[in-house]
Design a protein around this motif. Structure first.
Motif, PDB file in Angstrom:
ATOM      1  N   SER A   1       0.821  -1.216   0.000  1.00 15.87           N
ATOM      2  CA  SER A   1       0.000   0.000   0.000  1.00 15.87           C
ATOM      3  C   SER A   1       0.848   1.257   0.000  1.00 15.87           C
ATOM      4  O   SER A   1       0.313   2.357  -0.165  1.00 15.87           O
ATOM      5  N   GLY A   2       2.150   1.124   0.255  1.00 19.84           N
ATOM      6  CA  GLY A   2       3.031   2.281   0.245  1.00 19.84           C
ATOM      7  C   GLY A   2       3.278   2.904   1.601  1.00 19.84           C
ATOM      8  O   GLY A   2       4.044   3.868   1.713  1.00 19.84           O
ATOM      9  N   GLY A   3       2.659   2.393   2.634  1.00 20.77           N
ATOM     10  CA  GLY A   3       2.868   2.952   3.970  1.00 20.77           C
ATOM     11  C   GLY A   3       2.178   2.104   5.014  1.00 20.77           C
ATOM     12  O   GLY A   3       1.402   1.198   4.691  1.00 20.77           O
ATOM     13  N   PRO A   4       2.428   2.393   6.289  1.00 16.77           N
ATOM     14  CA  PRO A   4       1.869   1.551   7.353  1.00 16.77           C
ATOM     15  C   PRO A   4       0.411   1.832   7.662  1.00 16.77           C
ATOM     16  O   PRO A   4      -0.229   1.064   8.375  1.00 16.77           O
ATOM     17  N   GLY A   5      -0.159   2.936   7.154  1.00 14.36           N
ATOM     18  CA  GLY A   5      -1.519   3.309   7.515  1.00 14.36           C
ATOM     19  C   GLY A   5      -2.555   2.292   7.096  1.00 14.36           C
ATOM     20  O   GLY A   5      -3.419   1.885   7.889  1.00 14.36           O
ATOM     21  N   ALA A   6      -2.507   1.867   5.821  1.00 14.55           N
ATOM     22  CA  ALA A   6      -3.509   0.923   5.316  1.00 14.55           C
ATOM     23  C   ALA A   6      -3.458  -0.412   6.053  1.00 14.55           C
ATOM     24  O   ALA A   6      -4.507  -0.939   6.452  1.00 14.55           O
ATOM     25  N   PRO A   7      -2.274  -1.026   6.247  1.00 12.14           N
ATOM     26  CA  PRO A   7      -2.274  -2.279   7.008  1.00 12.14           C
ATOM     27  C   PRO A   7      -2.728  -2.103   8.460  1.00 12.14           C
ATOM     28  O   PRO A   7      -3.353  -3.007   9.025  1.00 12.14           O
ATOM     29  N   ARG A   8      -2.440  -0.963   9.063  1.00 11.59           N
ATOM     30  CA  ARG A   8      -2.939  -0.734  10.431  1.00 11.59           C
ATOM     31  C   ARG A   8      -4.464  -0.636  10.431  1.00 11.59           C
ATOM     32  O   ARG A   8      -5.129  -1.165  11.332  1.00 11.59           O
ATOM     33  N   ASN A   9      -5.021   0.039   9.430  1.00 15.84           N
ATOM     34  CA  ASN A   9      -6.483   0.114   9.336  1.00 15.84           C
ATOM     35  C   ASN A   9      -7.092  -1.269   9.150  1.00 15.84           C
ATOM     36  O   ASN A   9      -8.149  -1.577   9.716  1.00 15.84           O
ATOM     37  N   ARG A  10      -6.435  -2.093   8.346  1.00 12.92           N
ATOM     38  CA  ARG A  10      -6.928  -3.472   8.141  1.00 12.92           C
ATOM     39  C   ARG A  10      -6.921  -4.219   9.468  1.00 12.92           C
ATOM     40  O   ARG A  10      -7.866  -4.946   9.802  1.00 12.92           O
ATOM     41  N   GLY A  11      -5.870  -4.033  10.231  1.00 11.23           N
ATOM     42  CA  GLY A  11      -5.792  -4.676  11.542  1.00 11.23           C
ATOM     43  C   GLY A  11      -6.891  -4.197  12.478  1.00 11.23           C
ATOM     44  O   GLY A  11      -7.469  -4.991  13.237  1.00 11.23           O
ATOM     45  N   LEU A  12      -7.209  -2.895  12.420  1.00 14.82           N
ATOM     46  CA  LEU A  12      -8.272  -2.359  13.274  1.00 14.82           C
ATOM     47  C   LEU A  12      -9.627  -2.976  12.939  1.00 14.82           C
ATOM     48  O   LEU A  12     -10.466  -3.185  13.823  1.00 14.82           O
ATOM     49  N   GLU A  13      -9.869  -3.255  11.665  1.00 14.73           N
ATOM     50  CA  GLU A  13     -11.144  -3.857  11.271  1.00 14.73           C
ATOM     51  C   GLU A  13     -11.294  -5.259  11.851  1.00 14.73           C
ATOM     52  O   GLU A  13     -12.410  -5.726  12.098  1.00 14.73           O
ATOM     53  N   LEU A  14     -10.169  -5.930  12.084  1.00 12.44           N
ATOM     54  CA  LEU A  14     -10.207  -7.307  12.583  1.00 12.44           C
ATOM     55  C   LEU A  14     -10.085  -7.396  14.099  1.00 12.44           C
ATOM     56  O   LEU A  14     -10.392  -8.433  14.694  1.00 12.44           O
TER      57      LEU A  14
ATOM     58  N   PRO B   1      -2.068  12.480  12.458  1.00 10.48           N
ATOM     59  CA  PRO B   1      -3.467  12.891  12.645  1.00 10.48           C
ATOM     60  C   PRO B   1      -4.254  11.888  13.486  1.00 10.48           C
ATOM     61  O   PRO B   1      -5.075  12.275  14.319  1.00 10.48           O
ATOM     62  N   PHE B   2      -3.993  10.609  13.286  1.00 15.25           N
ATOM     63  CA  PHE B   2      -4.667   9.563  14.071  1.00 15.25           C
ATOM     64  C   PHE B   2      -4.388   9.750  15.557  1.00 15.25           C
ATOM     65  O   PHE B   2      -5.306   9.801  16.386  1.00 15.25           O
ATOM     66  N   THR B   3      -3.110   9.866  15.917  1.00 11.77           N
ATOM     67  CA  THR B   3      -2.739   9.976  17.330  1.00 11.77           C
ATOM     68  C   THR B   3      -3.204  11.296  17.919  1.00 11.77           C
ATOM     69  O   THR B   3      -3.692  11.349  19.056  1.00 11.77           O
ATOM     70  N   ALA B   4      -3.073  12.382  17.152  1.00 15.82           N
ATOM     71  CA  ALA B   4      -3.494  13.691  17.654  1.00 15.82           C
ATOM     72  C   ALA B   4      -4.985  13.699  17.969  1.00 15.82           C
ATOM     73  O   ALA B   4      -5.411  14.195  19.030  1.00 15.82           O
ATOM     74  N   LEU B   5      -5.815  13.159  17.080  1.00 17.25           N
ATOM     75  CA  LEU B   5      -7.254  13.135  17.318  1.00 17.25           C
ATOM     76  C   LEU B   5      -7.607  12.200  18.472  1.00 17.25           C
ATOM     77  O   LEU B   5      -8.554  12.463  19.230  1.00 17.25           O
ATOM     78  N   ALA B   6      -6.858  11.116  18.616  1.00 19.09           N
ATOM     79  CA  ALA B   6      -7.090  10.227  19.763  1.00 19.09           C
ATOM     80  C   ALA B   6      -6.796  10.969  21.064  1.00 19.09           C
ATOM     81  O   ALA B   6      -7.567  10.897  22.029  1.00 19.09           O
ATOM     82  N   TYR B   7      -5.673  11.691  21.113  1.00 21.53           N
ATOM     83  CA  TYR B   7      -5.355  12.497  22.293  1.00 21.53           C
ATOM     84  C   TYR B   7      -6.490  13.466  22.617  1.00 21.53           C
ATOM     85  O   TYR B   7      -6.913  13.611  23.770  1.00 21.53           O
ATOM     86  N   LEU B   8      -6.952  14.186  21.589  1.00 15.46           N
ATOM     87  CA  LEU B   8      -7.939  15.250  21.806  1.00 15.46           C
ATOM     88  C   LEU B   8      -9.292  14.708  22.261  1.00 15.46           C
ATOM     89  O   LEU B   8     -10.057  15.413  22.924  1.00 15.46           O
TER      90      LEU B   8
ATOM     91  N   LEU C   1     -12.639   3.977  22.254  1.00 19.65           N
ATOM     92  CA  LEU C   1     -12.329   5.346  21.833  1.00 19.65           C
ATOM     93  C   LEU C   1     -12.184   5.418  20.322  1.00 19.65           C
ATOM     94  O   LEU C   1     -12.740   6.322  19.670  1.00 19.65           O
ATOM     95  N   LEU C   2     -11.454   4.475  19.746  1.00 19.84           N
ATOM     96  CA  LEU C   2     -11.202   4.496  18.302  1.00 19.84           C
ATOM     97  C   LEU C   2     -12.484   4.273  17.510  1.00 19.84           C
ATOM     98  O   LEU C   2     -12.703   4.926  16.472  1.00 19.84           O
ATOM     99  N   GLU C   3     -13.341   3.389  18.000  1.00 18.28           N
ATOM    100  CA  GLU C   3     -14.573   3.093  17.264  1.00 18.28           C
ATOM    101  C   GLU C   3     -15.602   4.206  17.436  1.00 18.28           C
ATOM    102  O   GLU C   3     -16.308   4.566  16.484  1.00 18.28           O
ATOM    103  N   LYS C   4     -15.690   4.763  18.640  1.00 19.55           N
ATOM    104  CA  LYS C   4     -16.664   5.822  18.881  1.00 19.55           C
ATOM    105  C   LYS C   4     -16.424   7.021  17.966  1.00 19.55           C
ATOM    106  O   LYS C   4     -17.371   7.630  17.449  1.00 19.55           O
ATOM    107  N   HIS C   5     -15.153   7.358  17.758  1.00 20.54           N
ATOM    108  CA  HIS C   5     -14.820   8.533  16.956  1.00 20.54           C
ATOM    109  C   HIS C   5     -14.365   8.162  15.544  1.00 20.54           C
ATOM    110  O   HIS C   5     -13.875   9.025  14.814  1.00 20.54           O
ATOM    111  N   LYS C   6     -14.522   6.867  15.193  1.00 15.09           N
ATOM    112  CA  LYS C   6     -14.196   6.387  13.843  1.00 15.09           C
ATOM    113  C   LYS C   6     -12.777   6.818  13.434  1.00 15.09           C
ATOM    114  O   LYS C   6     -12.554   7.331  12.324  1.00 15.09           O
ATOM    115  N   LEU C   7     -11.847   6.605  14.339  1.00 17.23           N
ATOM    116  CA  LEU C   7     -10.465   7.012  14.094  1.00 17.23           C
ATOM    117  C   LEU C   7      -9.753   5.955  13.265  1.00 17.23           C
ATOM    118  O   LEU C   7      -9.683   4.785  13.641  1.00 17.23           O
ATOM    119  N   ARG C   8      -9.203   6.394  12.141  1.00 16.44           N
ATOM    120  CA  ARG C   8      -8.429   5.528  11.275  1.00 16.44           C
ATOM    121  C   ARG C   8      -7.245   6.337  10.738  1.00 16.44           C
ATOM    122  O   ARG C   8      -7.223   7.572  10.793  1.00 16.44           O
TER     123      ARG C   8
END
Length: 665
Positions: free
Chosen positions: A72-85, A184-191, A165-172
């Motif tokens: 995918s060119g970066g770690p974001g997409a595989p991390r999102n895939r992991g979150l879905e599972l 952006p993911f971590t910053a929004l999670a903090y906030l 927290l991640l699911e409530k705010h749909k953080l990906r």
């Protein structure tokens, strides 16, 4: 299927041989494999990572779930895939290059559960020369937030997140950013978090600098990807954080770290035309968040960088970058310009009329370091004697104005006392390659409790001790004691001393954890009676009618001869006996000739000037003492009374009962 406590998500791309240790460290977690699921998304690896993951799946059956996908060119997409599972109550992201300490997940989950926090940061350790953020890991923080700590200075997702927290705010993770997509993911999670915990007393995460330069942060080159990222983060702040000190606190991070990386790591390598475009783009981005008040958040060097960017001063920026490089190689700190009680770093273009850079970009007055060392802290009588040295870093000790400051902690009452300035030849030779000398940095001061309050006695309270270190018109205050000679004790020293106001309790101690000196007057924190330990109560072996009470005073000093043992009877009679100390010891002994006491039930206490403490209850098995007075039998024995205090019954023996007792068969 049981819900795991933690879902560990690993995005893996060409991660050999590092992924083996990464997975092994998870399998060995003290939380137990039954509490985890490990989801590894292989993002199109071509180096043998896939085969190794297949092998590890057989080594740790039931622990790993391996997903394979096109790169995918970066770690974001595989991390999102992991979150879905993910099914766990918590999610922990781990890079395939890195590994965790044996107790990491156990400690992180416990911290989140105990403090009801949504995110837990674990102390990060660089391996192989990799630098890691450290400012947020100075101490454990059970519960904090993004505005009252330094946690925003680490925006990688390598943390524990409550999945709710991640699911409530749909953080990906953001797609479309070539670099920094995790921030952006971590910053929004903090906030949006209910609270954030920080573990600083255990090495949780070990981050490896790869030998092949394969870390994502080292693979991305060129200014444009980072400009996109910086713009996205500024937009995030503008959209999610109201204007004010909170937003400024967060913007500080981007205006310092990202700006510096862009300049030193990318702009300097571009052609002149591209440099001008990059600079203009940076200025546009910064101007969206910039205002004069943000200077309060930035260091002088960061202010100067930002000023030059905002005014498109490319040549000056390139010169400043070279200055910073040479400064980093040099062992000498930047000299100062001192003027009207302010200090200005002599960075490039200071007071250059052709550039007209404002002085605020050089003002380091509040950042001038204060060095101090205490070589003496000794309480003698009513006076605390202090000595050592103190100076302002990079400020020669000329026109020295150092004075001692006493400040009561609760009400802020302040007194300033003079110090004797003493020579310190050679001081400064071991720093800045000896460029700065501090020949008159020594001080000697005396704090007399009877006169320190502008000639009057100090009142009761906690009196913190500082130095207002001054030279050449500049002055900075520092609490003293944290740096002291090995033979200068920081242990609390409680004494009872004779003063012009009578006998007073005083304790000289050092604060925890900083180790700074404070005077406690009037038992604010240190109680005199806590230093009294009453030991054995027994009959004197050589004088059977003498009750002997021993104990120990751990006071540093107290007036001669004030300690007595006072007894009183239920009929109102009193008796007092001296308490004698043992030579060269802190033990004492009191002797009570019970044969001299009138009849009655006696209670007792130890008295030291204005303090008293009851004697402990007599041992139940203490045998009666017997004697004759005017031919009649008397005795003394523990009395049967309610309570835990001392009670001694002194009485004549009942002759009829005694005779009857002897006649019983």
């Amino acid at each position: 299927m049981a819900v795991p406590t933690v879902s560990v998500i690993i995005a893996a791309y060409n991660a050999m041989p590092y992924v083996t240790r990464s997975v092994s460290s998870l399998a060995e977690q003290s939380i137990g494999q039954e509490q985890m699921e490990v989801i590894i998304v292989d993002d199109g690896s071509t180096d043998g990572t896939s085969a190794e993951l297949e092998r590890l799946t057989s080594v740790y059956p039931g622990l790993l779930q391996v997903i394979r996908q096109e790169n995918s060119g970066g770690p974001g997409a595989p991390r999102n895939r992991g979150l879905e599972l993910a099914r766990g109550r918590y999610v922990f992201f781990l890079d395939a290059d890195d590994y965790v300490g044996p107790e990491t997940l156990d400690r992180m989950v416990a911290m989140a559960e105990k403090n009801n926090t949504d995110i837990v940061l674990g102390k990060m350790v660089g391996v192989g020369g990799r630098g890691m953020p450290a400012s947020m890991f100075k101490r454990n923080q059970p519960k904090t937030d993004v505005f009252n700590s330094r946690i925003y200075w680490t925006l990688s997702p390598l943390k524990l997140f409550r999945r709710e927290l991640l699911e409530k705010h749909k953080l990906r993770f953001t797609s479309g950013l070539p670099v920094g997509e995790d921030q952006p993911f971590t910053a929004l999670a903090y906030l949006n978090a209910s609270g954030v915990s920080v573990i600083a007393d255990y090495d949780c995460l070990f981050c490896t600098l790869r030998d092949d330069g394969g870390n994502v942060t080292t693979r991305t080159v060129g200014a444009e990807p980072r400009l996109q990222f910086l713009s996205a983060m500024i937009d995030l702040l503008l959209e999610n954080v109201p204007s004010g000190p909170g937003r400024d606190h967060l913007a500080h991070r981007h205006l310092t770290i990202e700006v510096q990386v862009l300049l030193k790591g990318h702009l300097v390598h571009e052609a002149r035309g591209e440099q001008e475009k990059t600079l203009a783009r940076m200025a546009e981005i910064i101007d969206r968040v910039w205002h004069d008040g943000i200077n309060d958040q930035l260091s002088a060097m960061a202010r100067l960088r930002v000023y030059l960017i905002r005014h498109r001063m490319l040549d000056e920026i390139l010169e400043l970058i070279e200055f910073e490089k040479s400064l980093g190689k040099s062992g000498i700190s930047t000299p100062l310009l001192l003027e009207d009680g302010r200090a200005y770093a002599r960075y490039p273009f200071l007071r250059d009329p052709a550039r007209a850079v404002p002085d605020i970009c050089y003002d380091v007055t509040d950042k001038v370091g204060v060095r101090h060392h205490v070589s003496r802290a000794e309480l003698r009588g009513t006076t605390l004697h202090l000595a050592g040295h103190a100076y302002l870093h990079r400020v020669a000790t000329e026109n020295v104005t150092t004075e001692l400051v006493l400040r009561e902690r609760d009400n802020g009452t302040e007194y300033r006392l003079p110090v004797l300035h003493t020579p310190t030849p050679g001081l400064g030779a071991d720093e800045d390659e000896g460029h700065y000398a501090y020949e008159k940095a020594g001080f000697a001061a005396a704090i007399d409790i009877d006169t320190a309050a502008a000639g009057a006695p100090l009142g009761d309270g906690l009196w913190d001790i500082s130095l207002a270190v001054g030279a050449q018109g500049l002055s900075r205050e520092v609490r003293i004691g944290g740096k002291r000679a090995e033979d200068v004790s920081g242990k609390a020293d409680t004494r009872v001393i004779a003063t012009t106001q009578g006998v007073r309790p005083v304790t000289v101690y050092t604060t925890n954890p900083h180790g700074n000196f404070t005077i406690d007057l009037g038992e604010q924190k240190h109680r005199v009676l806590s230093h009294l330990k009453i030991g054995a109560v027994r009959w004197n072996a050589s004088t059977p009618t003498e009750l002997q009470i021993t104990g120990r005073w751990t006071l540093g000093a107290y007036p001669d001869g004030p300690m007595t043992l006072a007894l009183s009877s239920d009929s109102g009679k009193t008796a007092a006996f001296p308490v004698t100390g043992t030579a060269h010891s802190d033990t004492f002994t009191a002797r009570v000739p019970v044969s001299d006491l009138p009849e009655g039930t006696w209670s007792g206490e130890l008295r030291l000037s204005g303090w008293s403490t009851r004697l402990p209850r007599l041992p139940k098995d203490l045998a009666p003492a017997k004697w004759r007075r005017r031919g009649l039998p008397w005795y003394a024995k523990p009395a049967s009374v309610t309570g835990s205090s001392f009670a001694l019954r002194v009485a004549k023996a009942d002759l009829l009962k005694a005779v009857a007792g002897k006649l019983k068969p």
